[in-house]
Write a protein that holds these residues in place. Sequence first.
Motif, PDB file in Angstrom:
ATOM      1  N   LEU A   1      -6.116   8.491  -5.831  1.00  0.00           N
ATOM      2  CA  LEU A   1      -6.754   8.013  -5.802  1.00  0.00           C
ATOM      3  C   LEU A   1      -6.757   7.152  -5.158  1.00  0.00           C
ATOM      4  N   LEU A   2      -5.968   6.317  -4.415  1.00  0.00           N
ATOM      5  CA  LEU A   2      -6.457   5.305  -3.879  1.00  0.00           C
ATOM      6  C   LEU A   2      -6.631   5.846  -1.874  1.00  0.00           C
ATOM      7  N   VAL A   3      -5.887   7.069  -1.683  1.00  0.00           N
ATOM      8  CA  VAL A   3      -6.119   7.991  -0.070  1.00  0.00           C
ATOM      9  C   VAL A   3      -7.707   7.948  -0.161  1.00  0.00           C
ATOM     10  N   THR A   4      -8.363   8.209  -1.250  1.00  0.00           N
ATOM     11  CA  THR A   4      -9.831   8.193  -1.533  1.00  0.00           C
ATOM     12  C   THR A   4     -11.126   6.918  -0.619  1.00  0.00           C
ATOM     13  N   LEU A   5      -9.795   5.626  -0.769  1.00  0.00           N
ATOM     14  CA  LEU A   5     -10.815   4.004  -0.385  1.00  0.00           C
ATOM     15  C   LEU A   5     -10.053   3.951   1.388  1.00  0.00           C
ATOM     16  N   ASP A   6      -9.240   5.024   1.796  1.00  0.00           N
ATOM     17  CA  ASP A   6      -9.263   4.733   3.179  1.00  0.00           C
ATOM     18  C   ASP A   6     -10.184   4.797   3.869  1.00  0.00           C
ATOM     19  N   GLY A   7     -10.368   4.136   5.114  1.00  0.00           N
ATOM     20  CA  GLY A   7     -11.275   4.032   5.707  1.00  0.00           C
ATOM     21  C   GLY A   7     -12.597   3.200   4.973  1.00  0.00           C
ATOM     22  N   ASP A   8     -12.083   2.964   3.717  1.00  0.00           N
ATOM     23  CA  ASP A   8     -14.027   2.054   3.324  1.00  0.00           C
ATOM     24  C   ASP A   8     -14.019   0.983   3.952  1.00  0.00           C
TER      25      ASP A   8
END
Lengths: 415, 119
Positions: free
Chosen positions: A352-359
Amino acid sequence: MRERVDPEELLRELTPQVLGALARRHPGQFDACEDAVQEALIDAAAQWPRDGLPENPRGWLLAVASRRLIDDWRSESSRRNREDEVAALEPDESRLPDLAEEDPGARDDSLRLLFLCCHPRLTPPSQIALTLRAIGGLSTDEIAAAFLVPEATMAQRISRAKQTIRRAGGEFTMPAAEERGERLRAALHVLYLIFNEGYTASAGAQLRRADLSREAIRLVRMLARLLPTESEVTGLLALMLLTDARRDARADEAGDLVPLAEQDRGRWDREEIEEGMALVDAALRRGPTGPYQVQAAISALHSEAPSAEATDWPQILALYRVLDQLDPSPIVTLNRAVAVAMVEGPEEGLALLVTLDGDERLAEHHRLAAVRAHLLEMSGDPIAARDGFREAARLSTSLPERRHLERRAAALDEE
Amino acid sequence: MKYMLLIYENPGTRETFSGEAGAELMATLNEIMDEVTKSGELVGTQALADPSTAKSVRLGEGSPAITDGPFAETKEYLGGYLVLDCDLDRAVEVAGRWPKTGTGGIEVRPLMNTSGEDV
Protein backbone atom coordinates in the motif's frame (compact mmCIF):
# COMPACT_ATOMS: atom_id res chain seq x y z
CA MET A 1 -23.71 33.17 48.66
CA ARG A 2 -21.73 33.31 45.49
CA GLU A 3 -19.91 30.15 44.57
CA ARG A 4 -16.14 30.46 44.65
CA VAL A 5 -15.09 31.12 41.06
CA ASP A 6 -11.63 31.44 39.60
CA PRO A 7 -11.63 35.03 38.24
CA GLU A 8 -9.30 34.10 35.40
CA GLU A 9 -11.49 31.22 34.27
CA LEU A 10 -14.58 33.37 34.46
CA LEU A 11 -12.91 36.13 32.43
CA ARG A 12 -11.99 33.73 29.64
CA GLU A 13 -15.50 32.30 29.65
CA LEU A 14 -17.04 35.76 29.36
CA THR A 15 -14.66 37.07 26.67
CA PRO A 16 -16.62 35.92 23.59
CA GLN A 17 -19.94 36.97 25.13
CA VAL A 18 -18.74 40.48 25.89
CA LEU A 19 -16.95 40.95 22.58
CA GLY A 20 -19.96 39.52 20.77
CA ALA A 21 -22.38 41.90 22.47
CA LEU A 22 -20.09 44.86 21.79
CA ALA A 23 -19.46 43.97 18.13
CA ARG A 24 -23.19 43.54 17.56
CA ARG A 25 -23.86 47.05 18.86
CA HIS A 26 -21.11 48.65 16.82
CA PRO A 27 -21.29 47.22 13.31
CA GLY A 28 -18.11 47.55 11.26
CA GLN A 29 -16.02 48.23 14.38
CA PHE A 30 -14.79 44.72 15.17
CA ASP A 31 -11.15 45.80 15.31
CA ALA A 32 -11.77 48.57 17.87
CA CYS A 33 -14.21 46.41 19.87
CA GLU A 34 -11.64 43.62 20.13
CA ASP A 35 -9.00 46.03 21.46
CA ALA A 36 -11.49 47.51 23.94
CA VAL A 37 -12.39 44.07 25.30
CA GLN A 38 -8.70 43.20 25.73
CA GLU A 39 -8.25 46.41 27.74
CA ALA A 40 -11.29 45.56 29.87
CA LEU A 41 -9.84 42.09 30.52
CA ILE A 42 -6.58 43.64 31.72
CA ASP A 43 -8.53 45.97 34.07
CA ALA A 44 -10.55 43.04 35.40
CA ALA A 45 -7.49 40.84 35.89
CA ALA A 46 -6.00 43.60 38.06
CA GLN A 47 -9.15 44.53 40.00
CA TRP A 48 -11.19 41.36 40.51
CA PRO A 49 -8.66 39.34 42.52
CA ARG A 50 -8.04 42.43 44.71
CA ASP A 51 -11.58 43.80 45.17
CA GLY A 52 -13.61 40.63 44.70
CA LEU A 53 -15.92 39.76 41.81
CA PRO A 54 -18.45 42.40 40.79
CA GLU A 55 -22.11 41.53 41.25
CA ASN A 56 -22.57 41.14 37.50
CA PRO A 57 -19.17 40.31 35.96
CA ARG A 58 -20.47 40.23 32.39
CA GLY A 59 -22.16 43.61 32.76
CA TRP A 60 -19.03 45.02 34.40
CA LEU A 61 -16.84 43.92 31.48
CA LEU A 62 -19.29 45.18 28.90
CA ALA A 63 -19.56 48.57 30.62
CA VAL A 64 -15.78 48.95 30.94
CA ALA A 65 -15.18 47.82 27.34
CA SER A 66 -17.89 50.22 26.06
CA ARG A 67 -16.30 53.07 27.96
CA ARG A 68 -12.87 52.17 26.58
CA LEU A 69 -14.28 52.09 23.09
CA ILE A 70 -15.83 55.54 23.45
CA ASP A 71 -12.65 56.93 25.07
CA ASP A 72 -10.65 55.65 22.13
CA TRP A 73 -13.01 57.29 19.66
CA ARG A 74 -12.90 60.55 21.63
CA SER A 75 -9.11 60.75 21.67
CA GLU A 76 -8.97 59.76 18.01
CA SER A 77 -11.53 62.37 17.15
CA SER A 78 -10.00 65.17 19.22
CA ARG A 79 -6.82 64.59 17.31
CA ARG A 80 -8.79 65.24 14.17
CA ASN A 81 -10.85 67.92 15.89
CA ARG A 82 -14.15 66.50 14.81
CA GLU A 83 -16.29 66.26 17.91
CA ASP A 84 -19.51 65.76 16.01
CA GLU A 85 -18.21 62.41 14.81
CA VAL A 86 -18.10 61.13 18.38
CA ALA A 87 -21.71 62.06 18.96
CA ALA A 88 -22.64 59.94 15.97
CA LEU A 89 -20.61 56.98 17.23
CA GLU A 90 -21.69 57.01 20.85
CA PRO A 91 -24.21 54.31 21.57
CA ASP A 92 -27.74 55.34 22.31
CA GLU A 93 -28.04 54.31 25.98
CA SER A 94 -31.76 53.67 25.65
CA ARG A 95 -31.02 50.94 23.10
CA LEU A 96 -28.59 49.07 25.32
CA PRO A 97 -30.03 45.89 26.77
CA ASP A 98 -30.20 45.70 30.55
CA LEU A 99 -26.68 44.64 31.47
CA ALA A 100 -27.92 42.60 34.39
CA GLU A 101 -30.05 40.40 32.15
CA GLU A 102 -28.75 37.23 30.58
CA ASP A 103 -28.41 38.20 26.94
CA PRO A 104 -30.38 35.86 24.67
CA GLY A 105 -28.16 36.89 21.74
CA ALA A 106 -25.03 35.60 23.50
CA ARG A 107 -25.26 32.15 21.93
CA ASP A 108 -25.21 33.42 18.36
CA ASP A 109 -22.62 36.06 19.26
CA SER A 110 -20.03 33.43 20.16
CA LEU A 111 -20.69 31.56 16.92
CA ARG A 112 -20.52 34.69 14.78
CA LEU A 113 -17.28 35.55 16.52
CA LEU A 114 -15.76 32.14 15.82
CA PHE A 115 -16.74 32.29 12.15
CA LEU A 116 -15.28 35.78 11.87
CA CYS A 117 -11.96 34.76 13.49
CA CYS A 118 -11.74 31.77 11.12
CA HIS A 119 -12.48 33.94 8.08
CA PRO A 120 -11.45 32.15 4.85
CA ARG A 121 -9.22 35.06 3.79
CA LEU A 122 -6.93 34.54 6.79
CA THR A 123 -3.99 32.14 6.87
CA PRO A 124 -4.19 29.38 9.51
CA PRO A 125 -1.60 31.06 11.80
CA SER A 126 -3.69 34.25 11.75
CA GLN A 127 -6.95 32.37 12.34
CA ILE A 128 -5.36 30.63 15.31
CA ALA A 129 -3.96 33.83 16.82
CA LEU A 130 -7.21 35.76 16.46
CA THR A 131 -9.33 32.89 17.80
CA LEU A 132 -7.14 32.55 20.89
CA ARG A 133 -7.30 36.28 21.58
CA ALA A 134 -10.88 37.19 20.68
CA ILE A 135 -12.59 34.00 21.86
CA GLY A 136 -10.07 32.44 24.22
CA GLY A 137 -9.33 35.72 25.96
CA LEU A 138 -5.57 35.09 25.89
CA SER A 139 -3.30 38.10 25.75
CA THR A 140 -0.93 38.73 22.86
CA ASP A 141 2.15 37.91 24.94
CA GLU A 142 0.60 34.62 26.09
CA ILE A 143 -0.14 33.62 22.48
CA ALA A 144 3.36 34.70 21.39
CA ALA A 145 4.92 32.57 24.15
CA ALA A 146 2.81 29.57 23.16
CA PHE A 147 3.95 29.81 19.53
CA LEU A 148 7.55 30.73 20.37
CA VAL A 149 7.64 34.03 18.51
CA PRO A 150 8.37 37.55 19.79
CA GLU A 151 5.38 39.47 21.13
CA ALA A 152 5.81 42.12 18.40
CA THR A 153 5.48 39.42 15.73
CA MET A 154 2.24 38.14 17.25
CA ALA A 155 0.88 41.68 17.70
CA GLN A 156 1.51 42.36 14.00
CA ARG A 157 -0.14 39.10 13.03
CA ILE A 158 -3.29 39.88 15.02
CA SER A 159 -3.49 43.44 13.81
CA ARG A 160 -3.01 42.31 10.19
CA ALA A 161 -5.69 39.66 10.62
CA LYS A 162 -8.20 42.26 11.78
CA GLN A 163 -7.29 44.53 8.84
CA THR A 164 -7.72 41.64 6.42
CA ILE A 165 -11.17 40.89 7.79
CA ARG A 166 -12.17 44.53 7.46
CA ARG A 167 -10.90 44.75 3.88
CA ALA A 168 -12.64 41.52 2.94
CA GLY A 169 -15.87 43.08 4.18
CA GLY A 170 -16.09 40.52 6.97
CA GLU A 171 -19.14 41.41 9.03
CA PHE A 172 -20.20 40.33 12.46
CA THR A 173 -23.10 38.37 11.01
CA MET A 174 -23.98 34.70 10.66
CA PRO A 175 -22.71 33.28 7.35
CA ALA A 176 -25.46 32.38 4.87
CA ALA A 177 -26.92 28.89 5.32
CA GLU A 178 -25.14 27.50 2.23
CA GLU A 179 -21.80 28.75 3.54
CA ARG A 180 -22.21 27.62 7.11
CA GLY A 181 -21.04 24.02 6.70
CA GLU A 182 -17.80 25.15 5.08
CA ARG A 183 -17.22 27.84 7.72
CA LEU A 184 -17.87 25.39 10.54
CA ARG A 185 -15.37 22.92 9.03
CA ALA A 186 -12.77 25.71 8.87
CA ALA A 187 -13.43 26.66 12.50
CA LEU A 188 -13.14 23.04 13.65
CA HIS A 189 -9.85 22.73 11.78
CA VAL A 190 -8.49 25.83 13.56
CA LEU A 191 -9.47 24.36 16.94
CA TYR A 192 -7.88 21.05 15.95
CA LEU A 193 -4.62 22.84 15.03
CA ILE A 194 -4.59 24.63 18.39
CA PHE A 195 -5.08 21.32 20.18
CA ASN A 196 -2.32 19.63 18.19
CA GLU A 197 0.13 22.46 18.83
CA GLY A 198 -0.32 21.90 22.56
CA TYR A 199 -0.49 18.11 22.49
CA THR A 200 2.66 17.59 20.39
CA ALA A 201 4.53 20.03 22.66
CA SER A 202 3.74 17.81 25.64
CA ALA A 203 6.67 15.57 24.67
CA GLY A 204 9.04 18.34 25.69
CA ALA A 205 9.13 20.30 28.91
CA GLN A 206 7.05 23.16 27.53
CA LEU A 207 4.10 23.26 29.87
CA ARG A 208 2.94 26.66 28.76
CA ARG A 209 2.51 25.41 25.22
CA ALA A 210 0.84 22.21 26.37
CA ASP A 211 -1.88 24.41 27.89
CA LEU A 212 -3.00 25.08 24.34
CA SER A 213 -4.59 21.64 24.20
CA ARG A 214 -6.63 22.39 27.33
CA GLU A 215 -7.66 25.69 25.78
CA ALA A 216 -8.73 23.95 22.55
CA ILE A 217 -10.80 21.45 24.56
CA ARG A 218 -12.44 24.31 26.44
CA LEU A 219 -13.34 26.08 23.19
CA VAL A 220 -14.71 22.92 21.55
CA ARG A 221 -16.77 22.27 24.70
CA MET A 222 -18.21 25.75 24.33
CA LEU A 223 -18.94 25.08 20.66
CA ALA A 224 -20.54 21.72 21.47
CA ARG A 225 -22.88 23.46 23.94
CA LEU A 226 -23.83 25.97 21.24
CA LEU A 227 -24.30 23.32 18.53
CA PRO A 228 -25.36 20.16 20.36
CA THR A 229 -26.66 18.43 17.22
CA GLU A 230 -23.58 18.99 15.02
CA SER A 231 -22.04 15.52 15.14
CA GLU A 232 -18.63 16.62 13.90
CA VAL A 233 -18.33 19.12 16.77
CA THR A 234 -19.09 16.30 19.22
CA GLY A 235 -16.69 14.07 17.27
CA LEU A 236 -13.87 16.59 17.51
CA LEU A 237 -14.41 16.99 21.26
CA ALA A 238 -14.31 13.21 21.63
CA LEU A 239 -11.14 12.96 19.53
CA MET A 240 -9.41 15.63 21.61
CA LEU A 241 -10.37 14.01 24.92
CA LEU A 242 -9.30 10.53 23.82
CA THR A 243 -5.98 11.86 22.52
CA ASP A 244 -5.35 14.10 25.53
CA ALA A 245 -5.99 11.11 27.84
CA ARG A 246 -2.66 9.63 26.66
CA ARG A 247 -0.66 12.81 27.23
CA ASP A 248 1.16 11.66 30.41
CA ALA A 249 2.12 8.30 28.89
CA ARG A 250 3.34 9.51 25.50
CA ALA A 251 6.76 10.67 26.68
CA ASP A 252 9.12 9.37 29.34
CA GLU A 253 10.85 11.45 32.01
CA ALA A 254 13.61 12.44 29.63
CA GLY A 255 11.01 13.80 27.20
CA ASP A 256 11.54 10.93 24.76
CA LEU A 257 8.50 9.75 22.82
CA VAL A 258 6.97 6.42 23.83
CA PRO A 259 5.15 4.60 21.00
CA LEU A 260 1.49 3.71 21.60
CA ALA A 261 2.30 -0.01 21.77
CA GLU A 262 4.79 0.56 24.61
CA GLN A 263 2.84 3.11 26.65
CA ASP A 264 1.88 2.35 30.24
CA ARG A 265 -1.87 2.16 29.77
CA GLY A 266 -2.35 2.59 33.51
CA ARG A 267 -1.28 6.20 33.05
CA TRP A 268 -4.03 6.96 30.55
CA ASP A 269 -6.70 9.25 31.95
CA ARG A 270 -9.72 6.95 32.36
CA GLU A 271 -12.14 9.79 33.04
CA GLU A 272 -11.27 11.54 29.78
CA ILE A 273 -11.45 8.24 27.93
CA GLU A 274 -14.90 7.46 29.28
CA GLU A 275 -16.24 10.88 28.41
CA GLY A 276 -14.69 10.69 24.94
CA MET A 277 -16.09 7.23 24.27
CA ALA A 278 -19.60 8.25 25.35
CA LEU A 279 -19.42 11.32 23.11
CA VAL A 280 -18.25 9.44 20.02
CA ASP A 281 -20.97 6.81 20.52
CA ALA A 282 -23.62 9.50 20.74
CA ALA A 283 -22.26 11.35 17.70
CA LEU A 284 -22.07 8.24 15.52
CA ARG A 285 -25.61 7.22 16.47
CA ARG A 286 -26.89 10.68 15.57
CA GLY A 287 -24.88 11.10 12.37
CA PRO A 288 -24.14 12.15 9.74
CA THR A 289 -20.73 10.51 10.04
CA GLY A 290 -17.70 12.75 9.49
CA PRO A 291 -13.90 12.46 9.65
CA TYR A 292 -13.51 13.65 13.27
CA GLN A 293 -16.02 11.07 14.50
CA VAL A 294 -14.22 8.28 12.63
CA GLN A 295 -10.83 9.36 13.98
CA ALA A 296 -12.35 9.47 17.48
CA ALA A 297 -13.79 5.98 16.97
CA ILE A 298 -10.33 4.69 15.97
CA SER A 299 -8.81 6.36 19.02
CA ALA A 300 -11.53 4.81 21.21
CA LEU A 301 -10.61 1.31 19.99
CA HIS A 302 -7.01 1.92 21.09
CA SER A 303 -8.25 3.33 24.39
CA GLU A 304 -10.31 0.31 25.32
CA ALA A 305 -7.68 -2.27 24.30
CA PRO A 306 -5.80 -3.78 27.26
CA SER A 307 -2.61 -4.01 25.14
CA ALA A 308 -1.31 -3.33 21.62
CA GLU A 309 -1.68 -7.03 20.72
CA ALA A 310 -5.22 -7.25 22.06
CA THR A 311 -6.34 -4.25 19.94
CA ASP A 312 -9.23 -4.75 17.53
CA TRP A 313 -7.12 -4.11 14.42
CA PRO A 314 -9.69 -5.43 11.91
CA GLN A 315 -12.17 -2.86 13.20
CA ILE A 316 -9.50 -0.13 13.08
CA LEU A 317 -8.69 -1.09 9.48
CA ALA A 318 -12.39 -0.94 8.57
CA LEU A 319 -12.60 2.57 10.08
CA TYR A 320 -9.49 3.74 8.19
CA ARG A 321 -11.19 2.58 5.00
CA VAL A 322 -14.22 4.70 5.92
CA LEU A 323 -11.92 7.64 6.66
CA ASP A 324 -10.21 7.17 3.30
CA GLN A 325 -13.61 7.59 1.64
CA LEU A 326 -14.69 10.57 3.73
CA ASP A 327 -11.48 12.56 3.79
CA PRO A 328 -8.70 11.00 1.73
CA SER A 329 -5.15 12.19 2.37
CA PRO A 330 -1.68 10.64 2.19
CA ILE A 331 -1.48 10.68 6.00
CA VAL A 332 -4.66 8.61 6.21
CA THR A 333 -3.14 6.16 3.72
CA LEU A 334 0.00 5.93 5.89
CA ASN A 335 -2.05 5.10 8.96
CA ARG A 336 -4.15 2.65 6.98
CA ALA A 337 -0.96 0.89 5.86
CA VAL A 338 -0.05 0.25 9.51
CA ALA A 339 -3.51 -1.20 10.15
CA VAL A 340 -3.25 -3.32 6.99
CA ALA A 341 0.10 -4.64 8.23
CA MET A 342 -1.42 -5.58 11.60
CA VAL A 343 -4.34 -7.44 10.00
CA GLU A 344 -3.04 -8.81 6.70
CA GLY A 345 0.71 -8.77 7.31
CA PRO A 346 3.58 -6.34 6.70
CA GLU A 347 3.95 -7.20 2.97
CA GLU A 348 0.41 -6.01 2.32
CA GLY A 349 1.09 -2.81 4.24
CA LEU A 350 4.31 -2.20 2.29
CA ALA A 351 2.43 -2.74 -0.99
CA LEU A 352 0.00 0.00 0.00
CA LEU A 353 2.92 2.37 0.75
CA VAL A 354 4.17 1.96 -2.82
CA THR A 355 1.09 3.89 -3.95
CA LEU A 356 2.45 6.91 -2.02
CA ASP A 357 5.83 6.95 -3.76
CA GLY A 358 6.13 10.10 -5.81
CA ASP A 359 3.26 11.78 -3.96
CA GLU A 360 4.38 15.40 -3.85
CA ARG A 361 2.55 16.04 -0.61
CA LEU A 362 4.83 13.56 1.15
CA ALA A 363 8.05 14.45 -0.67
CA GLU A 364 10.69 15.10 1.99
CA HIS A 365 8.23 14.14 4.71
CA HIS A 366 9.81 11.80 7.24
CA ARG A 367 6.64 9.87 8.02
CA LEU A 368 6.57 7.82 4.83
CA ALA A 369 10.15 6.67 5.46
CA ALA A 370 9.38 6.04 9.15
CA VAL A 371 6.27 3.93 8.49
CA ARG A 372 8.04 1.99 5.74
CA ALA A 373 10.95 1.26 8.09
CA HIS A 374 8.53 0.10 10.77
CA LEU A 375 6.84 -2.31 8.36
CA LEU A 376 10.21 -3.52 7.02
CA GLU A 377 11.22 -4.31 10.60
CA MET A 378 7.95 -6.24 11.07
CA SER A 379 8.63 -8.14 7.86
CA GLY A 380 12.04 -9.30 9.13
CA ASP A 381 14.33 -7.06 7.04
CA PRO A 382 16.41 -5.30 9.72
CA ILE A 383 19.00 -3.85 7.31
CA ALA A 384 16.46 -2.08 5.10
CA ALA A 385 14.49 -1.05 8.22
CA ARG A 386 17.59 0.49 9.81
CA ASP A 387 18.39 2.46 6.65
CA GLY A 388 14.77 3.60 6.52
CA PHE A 389 14.80 4.84 10.12
CA ARG A 390 18.05 6.71 9.40
CA GLU A 391 16.51 8.36 6.34
CA ALA A 392 13.40 9.29 8.33
CA ALA A 393 15.59 10.76 11.10
CA ARG A 394 17.38 12.96 8.58
CA LEU A 395 14.09 14.26 7.16
CA SER A 396 12.41 14.96 10.50
CA THR A 397 12.33 18.56 11.76
CA SER A 398 11.26 17.53 15.26
CA LEU A 399 13.97 16.91 17.85
CA PRO A 400 12.03 14.27 19.87
CA GLU A 401 10.93 12.46 16.71
CA ARG A 402 14.45 12.48 15.35
CA ARG A 403 15.83 11.07 18.61
CA HIS A 404 13.18 8.35 18.53
CA LEU A 405 13.97 7.39 14.93
CA GLU A 406 17.71 7.32 15.63
CA ARG A 407 17.10 5.04 18.61
CA ARG A 408 15.10 2.64 16.46
CA ALA A 409 17.90 2.57 13.88
CA ALA A 410 20.52 2.02 16.59
CA ALA A 411 18.51 -0.84 18.10
CA LEU A 412 18.65 -2.61 14.73
CA ASP A 413 22.41 -2.04 14.51
CA GLU A 414 22.88 -4.04 17.68
CA GLU A 415 21.04 -7.06 16.32
CA MET B 1 6.83 26.06 10.64
CA LYS B 2 9.78 28.32 11.07
CA TYR B 3 12.39 28.67 8.34
CA MET B 4 15.77 30.33 8.39
CA LEU B 5 16.79 32.16 5.25
CA LEU B 6 20.59 32.05 5.23
CA ILE B 7 21.87 34.87 3.10
CA TYR B 8 25.13 34.09 1.33
CA GLU B 9 27.27 36.95 0.10
CA ASN B 10 30.63 37.55 -1.50
CA PRO B 11 33.11 40.38 -0.92
CA GLY B 12 31.38 42.70 -3.41
CA THR B 13 27.84 42.27 -2.10
CA ARG B 14 27.63 45.02 0.50
CA GLU B 15 29.12 47.62 -1.83
CA THR B 16 26.43 47.06 -4.42
CA PHE B 17 23.90 48.35 -1.87
CA SER B 18 25.58 51.75 -1.55
CA GLY B 19 25.43 54.67 -3.97
CA GLU B 20 22.72 55.47 -6.46
CA ALA B 21 22.71 52.05 -8.07
CA GLY B 22 22.20 50.49 -4.65
CA ALA B 23 19.13 52.58 -3.84
CA GLU B 24 16.88 50.35 -5.88
CA LEU B 25 18.28 47.24 -4.22
CA MET B 26 17.80 48.83 -0.80
CA ALA B 27 14.22 49.72 -1.72
CA THR B 28 13.50 46.10 -2.66
CA LEU B 29 15.09 44.92 0.57
CA ASN B 30 13.09 47.37 2.68
CA GLU B 31 9.92 46.41 0.90
CA ILE B 32 10.45 42.73 1.76
CA MET B 33 11.33 43.48 5.38
CA ASP B 34 8.31 45.74 5.72
CA GLU B 35 6.04 43.07 4.25
CA VAL B 36 7.20 40.20 6.49
CA THR B 37 7.15 42.47 9.57
CA LYS B 38 3.62 43.73 9.02
CA SER B 39 2.28 40.27 8.21
CA GLY B 40 3.53 38.95 11.54
CA GLU B 41 5.84 36.40 9.87
CA LEU B 42 9.22 37.86 10.84
CA VAL B 43 10.57 36.14 13.95
CA GLY B 44 14.05 37.66 13.82
CA THR B 45 16.79 38.93 11.54
CA GLN B 46 20.43 39.93 11.87
CA ALA B 47 23.24 40.92 9.53
CA LEU B 48 26.72 39.59 10.29
CA ALA B 49 29.95 41.58 10.29
CA ASP B 50 32.57 40.77 7.66
CA PRO B 51 34.07 37.28 7.89
CA SER B 52 37.53 38.81 8.33
CA THR B 53 36.38 39.87 11.81
CA ALA B 54 35.58 36.28 12.81
CA LYS B 55 37.41 34.15 15.35
CA SER B 56 37.24 30.43 14.76
CA VAL B 57 37.30 28.17 17.77
CA ARG B 58 38.24 24.59 16.93
CA LEU B 59 37.42 21.99 19.53
CA GLY B 60 39.42 18.83 19.87
CA GLU B 61 41.71 17.13 22.31
CA GLY B 62 43.08 19.55 24.92
CA SER B 63 42.41 23.27 24.89
CA PRO B 64 40.45 24.82 22.01
CA ALA B 65 42.48 26.27 19.10
CA ILE B 66 41.55 29.85 18.27
CA THR B 67 42.39 31.35 14.90
CA ASP B 68 41.52 34.62 13.14
CA GLY B 69 39.14 34.46 10.23
CA PRO B 70 36.22 32.26 9.26
CA PHE B 71 35.97 28.53 9.90
CA ALA B 72 36.33 27.71 6.22
CA GLU B 73 37.57 30.00 3.45
CA THR B 74 34.88 29.95 0.76
CA LYS B 75 33.89 32.22 -2.11
CA GLU B 76 30.41 32.74 -0.64
CA TYR B 77 29.92 33.15 3.07
CA LEU B 78 27.06 33.71 5.49
CA GLY B 79 26.17 37.39 5.57
CA GLY B 80 23.04 37.33 7.68
CA TYR B 81 19.76 35.60 8.28
CA LEU B 82 16.00 35.97 8.56
CA VAL B 83 13.73 33.65 10.49
CA LEU B 84 10.17 33.51 9.16
CA ASP B 85 7.17 31.75 10.63
CA CYS B 86 5.35 30.62 7.48
CA ASP B 87 5.08 27.65 5.11
CA LEU B 88 7.87 26.43 2.82
CA ASP B 89 6.36 27.88 -0.38
CA ARG B 90 6.20 31.30 1.21
CA ALA B 91 9.77 31.08 2.55
CA VAL B 92 11.07 30.14 -0.90
CA GLU B 93 9.01 32.91 -2.49
CA VAL B 94 10.50 35.54 -0.16
CA ALA B 95 14.01 34.20 -0.80
CA GLY B 96 13.43 34.42 -4.56
CA ARG B 97 12.66 38.13 -4.33
CA TRP B 98 15.91 39.00 -2.53
CA PRO B 99 17.91 41.67 -4.43
CA LYS B 100 20.35 40.04 -6.85
CA THR B 101 23.98 40.83 -6.11
CA GLY B 102 26.83 38.92 -7.68
CA THR B 103 27.12 35.22 -7.00
CA GLY B 104 25.33 35.15 -3.65
CA GLY B 105 22.15 33.27 -2.89
CA ILE B 106 19.84 32.18 -0.14
CA GLU B 107 19.55 28.82 1.54
CA VAL B 108 16.15 28.05 3.08
CA ARG B 109 16.33 25.62 6.02
CA PRO B 110 13.56 24.51 8.40
CA LEU B 111 14.24 25.06 12.10
CA MET B 112 14.02 21.99 14.30
CA ASN B 113 11.23 22.12 16.85
CA THR B 114 10.79 20.39 20.19
CA SER B 115 7.28 19.09 19.51
CA GLY B 116 6.72 15.46 18.61
CA GLU B 117 3.80 13.75 16.89
CA ASP B 118 2.65 10.40 18.23
CA VAL B 119 4.95 7.63 17.02
